[in-house]
Write a protein that holds these residues in place. Structure first.
Motif, short mmCIF file in Angstrom:
data_model
loop_
_atom_site.label_atom_id
_atom_site.label_comp_id
_atom_site.label_asym_id
_atom_site.label_seq_id
_atom_site.Cartn_x
_atom_site.Cartn_y
_atom_site.Cartn_z
N GLY A 1 0.88 -0.81 0.08
CA GLY A 1 0.38 0.13 -0.49
C GLY A 1 0.99 0.97 0.06
N GLU A 2 2.22 1.21 -0.59
CA GLU A 2 2.96 2.13 -0.27
C GLU A 2 2.89 3.15 -2.04
N ILE A 3 3.18 4.11 -1.81
CA ILE A 3 3.68 4.98 -3.20
C ILE A 3 4.56 4.85 -3.31
N GLY A 4 5.09 5.30 -4.61
CA GLY A 4 6.32 5.60 -5.62
C GLY A 4 6.15 6.00 -6.37
N ILE A 5 6.89 7.08 -6.19
CA ILE A 5 7.10 8.02 -7.90
C ILE A 5 8.36 8.20 -8.38
N ARG A 6 8.59 7.44 -9.85
CA ARG A 6 10.00 8.14 -10.21
C ARG A 6 9.89 9.74 -10.64
N LEU A 7 11.26 10.31 -9.78
CA LEU A 7 11.89 11.25 -10.37
C LEU A 7 13.54 11.85 -11.07
N PRO A 8 13.36 12.37 -11.54
CA PRO A 8 14.79 12.56 -12.00
C PRO A 8 15.78 12.43 -10.68
N LYS A 9 17.05 12.49 -10.80
CA LYS A 9 17.96 11.88 -9.54
C LYS A 9 17.97 13.64 -8.27
N SER A 10 17.96 14.80 -9.21
CA SER A 10 18.25 15.97 -8.48
C SER A 10 17.06 16.25 -7.41
N MET A 11 15.54 16.03 -8.09
CA MET A 11 13.98 15.97 -7.78
C MET A 11 14.37 15.07 -6.20
N ALA A 12 14.75 14.00 -7.09
CA ALA A 12 14.61 12.34 -6.06
C ALA A 12 14.97 13.11 -4.59
N GLU A 13 16.37 13.41 -4.84
CA GLU A 13 17.83 13.68 -3.98
C GLU A 13 16.37 14.92 -2.87
N LYS A 14 16.24 16.11 -3.82
CA LYS A 14 15.12 16.79 -2.48
C LYS A 14 14.13 16.52 -2.47
N VAL B 1 0.71 18.40 -3.42
CA VAL B 1 1.74 18.39 -3.74
C VAL B 1 2.02 16.80 -3.75
N LEU B 2 1.62 15.49 -3.84
CA LEU B 2 2.07 14.61 -4.31
C LEU B 2 1.13 14.45 -6.08
N VAL B 3 0.26 15.36 -6.15
CA VAL B 3 -0.47 15.95 -7.58
C VAL B 3 0.97 16.84 -8.45
N TYR B 4 0.85 17.16 -7.77
CA TYR B 4 2.73 18.31 -8.84
C TYR B 4 4.13 17.32 -8.84
N TYR B 5 4.12 16.26 -7.51
CA TYR B 5 5.79 15.35 -7.93
C TYR B 5 4.50 13.85 -8.94
N MET B 6 3.61 14.09 -9.23
CA MET B 6 2.85 12.56 -10.17
C MET B 6 3.17 13.59 -11.57
N GLU B 7 2.78 14.45 -11.65
CA GLU B 7 2.48 15.17 -12.90
C GLU B 7 4.09 15.43 -13.38
N GLN B 8 5.29 16.22 -12.56
CA GLN B 8 6.61 15.88 -12.35
C GLN B 8 6.94 14.94 -13.46
N SER B 9 6.66 13.18 -13.05
CA SER B 9 6.96 12.25 -12.80
C SER B 9 7.07 11.91 -14.52
N PHE B 10 5.33 12.05 -14.54
CA PHE B 10 4.92 12.31 -16.14
C PHE B 10 5.38 13.00 -16.85
N THR B 11 5.61 14.08 -16.08
CA THR B 11 7.02 15.27 -17.15
C THR B 11 8.26 14.42 -17.67
N PHE B 12 8.59 14.08 -16.38
CA PHE B 12 10.23 13.68 -16.84
C PHE B 12 10.42 11.70 -17.85
N VAL B 13 9.12 11.53 -17.61
CA VAL B 13 9.50 9.71 -18.58
C VAL B 13 9.75 10.15 -19.53
N ASN B 14 8.41 10.98 -19.67
CA ASN B 14 8.20 11.66 -21.21
C ASN B 14 9.53 12.66 -21.95
N SER B 15 10.53 13.54 -20.91
CA SER B 15 11.46 13.43 -21.66
C SER B 15 12.07 12.28 -22.72
#
Length: 108
Positions: A44-57, A90-104
């Motif tokens: 039941g845990e959520i994971g979000i894929r982010l670019p390295k710098s954003m993930a670290e932050k 915040v969750l929507v923001y990061y999910m949308e950032q993740s979407f943008t990341f994989v599309n790049s």
């Protein structure tokens, strides 16, 4: 943990996002451009894929770590801590950032 409640919460976040929808019946995820970018694991845990710098932050800002699914560390994924579940913006923001990341990334 109440799996149905966790799934309902995950779905509510995805519904508030633009450009993608939830996939899967047993393995719950979002994907685009050939890449998964958010997951809901069997714990039941959520994971979000982010670019390295954003993930670290994200990990520093929210006192969390890497995301694991079925015992495996998921490359480029961060664990969403329950402490921010009450801030859907915040969750929507990061999910949308993740979407943008994989599309790049180059298409798979």
């Amino acid at each position: 943990m109440n799996w149905d409640k966790e799934l309902e919460f995950y779905d509510s976040i995805v519904k508030d996002c633009n450009g993608f929808e939830r996939k899967g019946k047993k393995m719950i995820y979002t994907s685009s451009n050939g890449y998964m970018f958010t997951l809901l694991n069997k714990a039941g845990e959520i994971g979000i894929r982010l670019p390295k710098s954003m993930a670290e932050k994200f990990m520093a800002d929210y006192n969390t770590g890497f995301y694991y699914s079925y015992g495996a560390k998921m490359k480029d994924y961060v664990l969403v801590p329950k402490s921010i579940y009450n801030d859907k913006k915040v969750l929507v923001y990061y999910m949308e950032q993740s979407f943008t990341f994989v599309n790049s990334l180059p298409p798979k």
